[in-house]
Motif scaffolding. Sequence first.
Motif, PDB file in Angstrom:
ATOM      1  N   GLU A  58       4.064  -6.627   5.960  1.00  6.22           N
ATOM      2  CA  GLU A  58       3.720  -5.675   7.014  1.00  6.22           C
ATOM      3  C   GLU A  58       2.230  -5.870   7.245  1.00  6.22           C
ATOM      4  OE1 GLU A  58       4.342  -1.705   5.684  1.00  6.22           O
ATOM      5  OE2 GLU A  58       2.912  -0.848   7.090  1.00  6.22           O
ATOM      6  N   MET A 113       5.713   2.105   6.347  1.00  7.11           N
ATOM      7  CA  MET A 113       6.111   2.397   5.010  1.00  7.11           C
ATOM      8  C   MET A 113       7.305   1.588   4.612  1.00  7.11           C
ATOM      9  SD  MET A 113       8.780   4.741   3.800  1.00  7.11           S
ATOM     10  CE  MET A 113       9.382   3.239   3.258  1.00  7.11           C
ATOM     11  N   ASP A 114       7.445   0.598   4.081  1.00  6.06           N
ATOM     12  CA  ASP A 114       8.727   0.105   3.657  1.00  6.06           C
ATOM     13  C   ASP A 114       8.689   0.179   2.155  1.00  6.06           C
ATOM     14  OD1 ASP A 114      10.479  -0.391   5.615  1.00  6.06           O
ATOM     15  OD2 ASP A 114       9.669  -2.333   6.131  1.00  6.06           O
ATOM     16  N   ASP A 133      -3.380  -0.822   2.440  1.00  6.17           N
ATOM     17  CA  ASP A 133      -2.949  -0.128   3.669  1.00  6.17           C
ATOM     18  C   ASP A 133      -4.181   0.351   4.431  1.00  6.17           C
ATOM     19  OD1 ASP A 133      -1.458   1.345   5.630  1.00  6.17           O
ATOM     20  OD2 ASP A 133       0.208   1.418   4.248  1.00  6.17           O
ATOM     21  N   ASP A 183       5.375  -2.981  11.383  1.00  3.90           N
ATOM     22  CA  ASP A 183       6.069  -2.876  10.092  1.00  3.90           C
ATOM     23  C   ASP A 183       7.553  -2.814  10.411  1.00  3.90           C
ATOM     24  OD1 ASP A 183       7.067  -2.261   7.597  1.00  3.90           O
ATOM     25  OD2 ASP A 183       6.527  -0.143   7.729  1.00  3.90           O
ATOM     26  N   GLN A 197       0.263  -6.491   3.817  1.00  3.37           N
ATOM     27  CA  GLN A 197       0.923  -5.731   2.759  1.00  3.37           C
ATOM     28  C   GLN A 197       2.273  -6.356   2.400  1.00  3.37           C
ATOM     29  OE1 GLN A 197       2.974  -1.840   3.353  1.00  3.37           O
ATOM     30  NE2 GLN A 197       1.218  -0.952   2.263  1.00  3.37           N
ATOM     31  N   HIS A 198       2.558  -6.381   1.136  1.00  7.06           N
ATOM     32  CA  HIS A 198       3.796  -6.906   0.544  1.00  7.06           C
ATOM     33  C   HIS A 198       4.324  -8.190   1.203  1.00  7.06           C
ATOM     34  CE1 HIS A 198       6.560  -5.195   3.597  1.00  7.06           C
ATOM     35  NE2 HIS A 198       5.916  -4.064   3.476  1.00  7.06           N
ATOM     36  N   GLU A 241      -0.834   1.663  -1.304  1.00  8.87           N
ATOM     37  CA  GLU A 241       0.183   2.645  -0.950  1.00  8.87           C
ATOM     38  C   GLU A 241       1.252   2.859  -2.019  1.00  8.87           C
ATOM     39  OE1 GLU A 241       2.731   1.688   2.347  1.00  8.87           O
ATOM     40  OE2 GLU A 241       2.874   3.792   2.931  1.00  8.87           O
ATOM     41  N   TYR A 242       1.916   1.821  -2.408  1.00 16.71           N
ATOM     42  CA  TYR A 242       3.004   1.996  -3.370  1.00 16.71           C
ATOM     43  C   TYR A 242       3.066   0.788  -4.289  1.00 16.71           C
ATOM     44  CZ  TYR A 242       5.876  -0.807  -0.072  1.00 16.71           C
ATOM     45  OH  TYR A 242       6.371  -1.783   0.743  1.00 16.71           O
TER      46      TYR A 242
HETATM   47 CA    CA Z   1       4.224  -0.328   4.211  1.00 14.77          CA
END
Ligand code: CA
Length: 631
Positions: free
Chosen positions: A583, A1-2, A132, A545, A601-602, A150-151
């Motif tokens: 991640e 989760m970052d 994710d 991550d 991710q990101h 996720e976000y």
């Molecule tokens: Ca993440």
Amino acid sequence: MDQHTPRELSFDEWDEANYPRPAVTDFDRVVEKAISRRGFLGGVVVFGSAAACMGAGSLLAPVGARAMSGTSRFAFEPVPAATDHTVHVPQGYSWRPLVRWGEPLFAGVADLDHATGSDAAHAERAFGENTDGMELFVIGGRQVIAVNHEYANRKVNLPNRQDGVPANAGDVLKLQNVQGVAVFEIAEGADGWSVVTDSPLNRRITHNTPMRIAGPAAGHDLMRTAADPDGVKALGTLNNCGSGKTPWGTYLTCEENFNGYFGSTDAAFQPTGEMTRYGIGNDGWGYDYHKFDARFDISKNPTEPNRHGWVVEIDPSDPGSVPVKRTALGRFKHENAAVVIARDGRVVVYMGDDERGEFIYRYVSNGVHVPGGDTSALLDEGKLYAAKFLDDGSGQWIELNGETTGGMSPAEIAIHSRIAASKVGATTMDRPEWVAVNPVAIEAYCCLTNNTRRGVKTNAGGDEMPVGGPNPRAENQYGQIVRWYPANDDHADPAFTWDLFVMAGNPKVKEGPYAGSSNINEGNMFNSPDAAVFDSTGLLWIQTDGEDSNEGDFAGQGNNQMLAGDPATGRIERFLTGPLGCEVTGLCWSADRRTMFVGIQHPAAPFPDGEGRLPRSAIIAIRRDDGAPVG
Ligand code: CA
Ligand code: FEO
Ligand code: CA
Ligand code: CA
């Protein structure tokens, strides 16, 4: 989760800044304890002493024994650590993007507009942000991926707004639509895999999609809002992190940092103790939903947050189906949901709660799974447990019920699972992320990603986080993977034994336990194991991550990565390195196992589209050049 724009505050730093917690533990005592523990772990016997306590073998399988006997299970030459802006896979393997944030999931939809990040209406018809957890389903001969978004990365997703701050309700709606879940068909052609944009199975689920609330919390006062006075219908699934798959063909999406979307327009609003335990406060995490969408304003709708933080079941075979929030599985910052069938046919779901000092949970259904039978109550009627790990290598699943929690009702246990687990004295863990169940052995693994407050502070509920057991290092910045073996080879048994599969570390700059366990070396080191997924052969794939500065304590570890671990030998080899800033999270295979799909991710720009373009989270497809299976 970052939950941050790449290269800004880490989760720990952010959380500490926003929710500072008193160092209630006596510092001197903790340091003394940590040092004596280091002495215990740092000797020649490293894990031998603990193994002796277990009375059965070593806590770590002999590393490399199988490799030396010439029966290596690794069909690749490991890749070195990397610090660049692309993906690296071993020689003899190739990768290519399958789908990126903003790519159309439906016919007639345009690709992403890099100047604006496109709008809310586009986002609802396109692949979302922050790919994710994901699972692949075969439905009527079609291959379908269900995947979490996720976000939001506000600065990336709102490139036309100062610092990515939402300026109006349209911006908030866009953020709500780039997140959630996507379900889409894929097909393999001459140029590799691509999305079938005209498939009838394609679907986007967002922060506003209607959902049904089922299980013990449904209808409870704490679940009722003005918009839903019966407490049985929620809107949206929030912060969809890891995934799960049921034997009956449904997708489980797991709501993690749902708290970050809530805030208060009334600065004088006093969050309750229960809200504080879940990190819900007046400010939120910068999404600013509460300023434009009153549903997320806790001063106006104080029970709305209770309708999030669940595992949600989605039927990917029916795009018109209503997702179901399965409250029997508890409410916390769900990482993933690892489903396995117990000896007698009951459904077992292992789940981690990813926050410092929170717990590992297990759900066991009352009913048994009968293939082709009625599965509608299997995730609604059952028992929830929290794990207690003892220093001697044994452990117990403690049932959360009225008796063990001092009179909490089933609904209260579901809604405030953290509080219930604290009451039974469950073990505070180093941020439990994904759980993976070995398909060829009766054992399960959980990534404990890191916990820089271990031995220094309490968790959000005031429970101590002592150094010891499966959390053996103070101020743990590298993480470890704990493994448990259910008693009587039965995942529904109340007892288990445990060991550590690996302690990540840095043998280049550290000594003792902070250098990592004996299966860590300069060629495979990493930090912050996060996702863990078994392939069909029983190889454990580990995705990270963590800190990718490649400096200081992290020198030589490079970008985030994916490694493979052999449960039998403890050997771990690096298979993939991701682009800087990313991640690596999410993993599934094509039906013929000849392609693996991996989530990036990101990433930081210029991945994947080049300079001057927005960075885009992406699923990539990896194949062996000779076409052999890859897991
Ligand atoms: Ca993440
Ligand atoms: Fe979304 Fe804990 O990772
Ligand atoms: Ca993580
Ligand atoms: Ca994760």
